[in-house]
Design a protein around this motif. Structure first.
Motif, short mmCIF file in Angstrom:
data_model
loop_
_atom_site.label_atom_id
_atom_site.label_comp_id
_atom_site.label_asym_id
_atom_site.label_seq_id
_atom_site.Cartn_x
_atom_site.Cartn_y
_atom_site.Cartn_z
N ALA A 30 -30.12 38.95 7.32
CA ALA A 30 -29.63 38.62 5.98
C ALA A 30 -30.10 39.63 4.94
O ALA A 30 -29.36 40.01 4.03
CB ALA A 30 -30.06 37.21 5.60
N GLU A 31 -31.35 40.08 5.08
CA GLU A 31 -31.89 41.05 4.12
C GLU A 31 -31.15 42.38 4.21
O GLU A 31 -30.91 43.04 3.20
CB GLU A 31 -33.38 41.26 4.39
N THR A 32 -30.74 42.78 5.42
CA THR A 32 -29.97 44.02 5.60
C THR A 32 -28.61 43.89 4.92
O THR A 32 -28.15 44.81 4.24
CB THR A 32 -29.79 44.33 7.09
N VAL A 33 -27.95 42.76 5.12
CA VAL A 33 -26.65 42.52 4.49
C VAL A 33 -26.79 42.54 2.97
O VAL A 33 -25.96 43.14 2.27
CB VAL A 33 -26.05 41.18 4.96
N ARG A 34 -27.82 41.91 2.47
CA ARG A 34 -28.05 41.87 1.01
C ARG A 34 -28.25 43.28 0.46
O ARG A 34 -27.70 43.63 -0.58
CB ARG A 34 -29.28 41.01 0.70
N ARG A 35 -29.05 44.09 1.16
CA ARG A 35 -29.33 45.45 0.68
C ARG A 35 -28.07 46.31 0.67
O ARG A 35 -27.82 47.04 -0.29
CB ARG A 35 -30.40 46.09 1.57
N LYS A 36 -27.26 46.20 1.71
CA LYS A 36 -26.03 46.99 1.77
C LYS A 36 -25.04 46.55 0.69
O LYS A 36 -24.38 47.39 0.06
CB LYS A 36 -25.39 46.88 3.16
N ARG A 37 -24.94 45.26 0.48
CA ARG A 37 -24.03 44.78 -0.56
C ARG A 37 -24.48 45.26 -1.93
O ARG A 37 -23.65 45.63 -2.77
CB ARG A 37 -23.97 43.25 -0.54
#
Length: 457
Positions: free
Chosen positions: A189-196
């Motif tokens: 989830a943290e990876t998705v948040r950072r990319k977004r």
């Protein structure tokens, strides 16, 4: 010849097997049209025409477009735009931010590639984007391997237009791509948040450049994954476990080489002073006050976070920065208990300091790498903890010592404002992340509750 005699009509759906939409307008009674795959793209194009006419731009009666929508500008691809965005952000970004931005831009670029013949393999594509395209200095200023050069040339040709993101369907497809890793598994989830975050920020820059009237992601209804901001209480050690782990570190690598002994004080700073690993690695003797058998103090002002050479301006593996989320020259004062004072005095007596005054350094005098202290920590866990605890999350990472320190202070009744000041956090972050019970603390609470209930039994 230029003209302002412009009429712009609405979007018309064409009757065909594949739905398409026309935008029609006229310049000096000469009719022009453009066809788009979706109504959203057509509406976006029509809006740009209307904005140009409203702003008084002159339209070319040969091509039918205003200057702001000339062929060169209209064909801006996502890849070309991403390179512009990178050049704007890179000089002022921290190394770890550069790394995250690089990864995010590479993911979006891969998601916005047309199916053009000659597509390179996935590993080559990712290498070309991660190691060459989205790093400064760029490929034009370095000698590029032939395979990478061919891949970058293909990416430039296959990249879809930036304006395609005006279509909510396309924008959603990009956002959805963040959820899947290259190996097909779900991304954290943290990876998705950072990319977004990087994607949204890049499109804000596109608005600044006049490519969009507003950020196209505002019209996309997309459920962001929930990121837990709390520390897992299973990672927190109690004081007895912490001391056992610190003793075990001294046995790592044997006594004579002292691979573990020279790191005991490093880990002790994380536990007794609540330092971040990068703060402990950059600690120097200049800011230390070590009074025998009394509380001492640390004055922190530098950190040495571990990053790749390609992300730093100096070309070194470790950056040299001020304190996290503080002005560059800010200083943080941290009181340290007698136990840590004694450990640091012993460390200085045994190993001294590096040439620049750093307390903790490699055998050759260099900055301690995160891989070095992480390996030593894993070896110490196997020595100090029972088998069941070794496979558990308990103190799995060195950073968990900081979590344990802050939890210990809070459980000791220290005012949250004081804890936040020592830790270099805001009170909001402290209470949201670190207010966790120590391992085994629930048993103490259960006994107190049971004793109280037994009085009325």
């Amino acid at each position: 010849m230029k003209s302002l005699n412009v009429k712009i009509w609405g979007v018309r759906k064409r009757a065909s097997k594949r739905p398409s939409y026309d935008v029609r307008w006229s310049v000096s009674d000469k009719v022009f049209s453009e066809t788009f795959r979706t109504k959203a793209l057509a509406d976006h194009y029509r809006t740009k025409l209307m904005s140009a006419a409203r702003d008084g731009e002159e339209f070319d009666d040969v091509g039918g477009l205003p200057e702001s929508m000339s062929e060169k500008k209209a064909e801006l691809t996502w890849y070309a735009f991403a390179l512009k965005y990178l050049a704007m952000k890179w000089p002022h970004a921290a190394p770890n931010t550069r790394d995250g931005m690089n990864e995010s831009l590479a993911s979006v670029t891969i998601a916005l590639l047309n199916d053009v013949p000659g597509r390179p393999g996935a590993p080559v594509l990712r290498q070309a984007l991660r190691n060459w395209a989205f790093v400064l200095p760029g490929p034009a200023e370095r000698e590029v391997p032939t395979e990478v050069g061919n891949a970058l040339h293909w990416i430039a040709k296959a990249s879809r237009p930036l304006n395609d993101l005006a279509d909510p369907v396309t924008a959603r497809e990009v956002l959805d791509s963040f959820r899947i890793r290259l190996d097909g598994k779900s991304a954290a989830a943290e990876t998705v948040r950072r990319k977004r975050y990087t994607f949204v920020n890049a499109l804000h820059y596109a608005v600044d450049l006049g490519e969009f009237r507003e950020n196209p992601l505002t019209s996309v209804r997309w459920q962001k994954p929930k990121v837990s901001g709390e520390v897992d209480p299973r990672v927190v050690v109690n004081p007895r476990q912490a001391l056992s782990l610190l003793h075990a570190v001294s046995y790592v690598g044997g006594y004579s080489r002292a691979r573990g002994r020279r790191l005991v004080g490093l880990f002790a700073c994380m536990y007794f002073a609540g330092l971040r690993p990068a703060e402990a690695v950059g600690l120097t003797d200049a800011g230390l006050t070590l009074t025998e058998q009394r509380w001492g103090t640390m004055l922190l002002h530098r950190t040495r976070p571990s990053v790749g050479r390609q992300w730093t301006d100096s070309g070194e593996s470790h950056d040299d920065r001020g304190l996290k989320n503080r002005p560059a020259e800010d200083v943080r004062r941290v009181p340290i208990p007698p136990q840590l004072v004694a450990m640091l005095r012993e460390h200085l007596d045994t190993f001294g300091t590096a040439a620049d005054g750093r307390l903790f350094f490699s055998e050759g005098g260099g900055v301690v790498a995160s891989s070095t202290y992480s390996r030593a920590w894993q070896e110490a866990r196997t020595l100090a903890l029972p088998p069941a605890a070794v496979v558990s999350p308990l103190a799995r990472r060195p950073y968990d010592l900081r979590h344990s320190a802050l939890s210990t202070w809070l459980n000791a009744g220290v005012d949250p404002t004081e804890v936040a000041e020592r830790a270099g956090n805001s009170v909001e972050v402290l209470l949201g992340r670190y207010a966790k019970c120590l391992d085994g603390r629930q048993e103490v609470a259960n006994r107190r509750i049971e004793d109280l209930l037994n009085e009325y039994d």
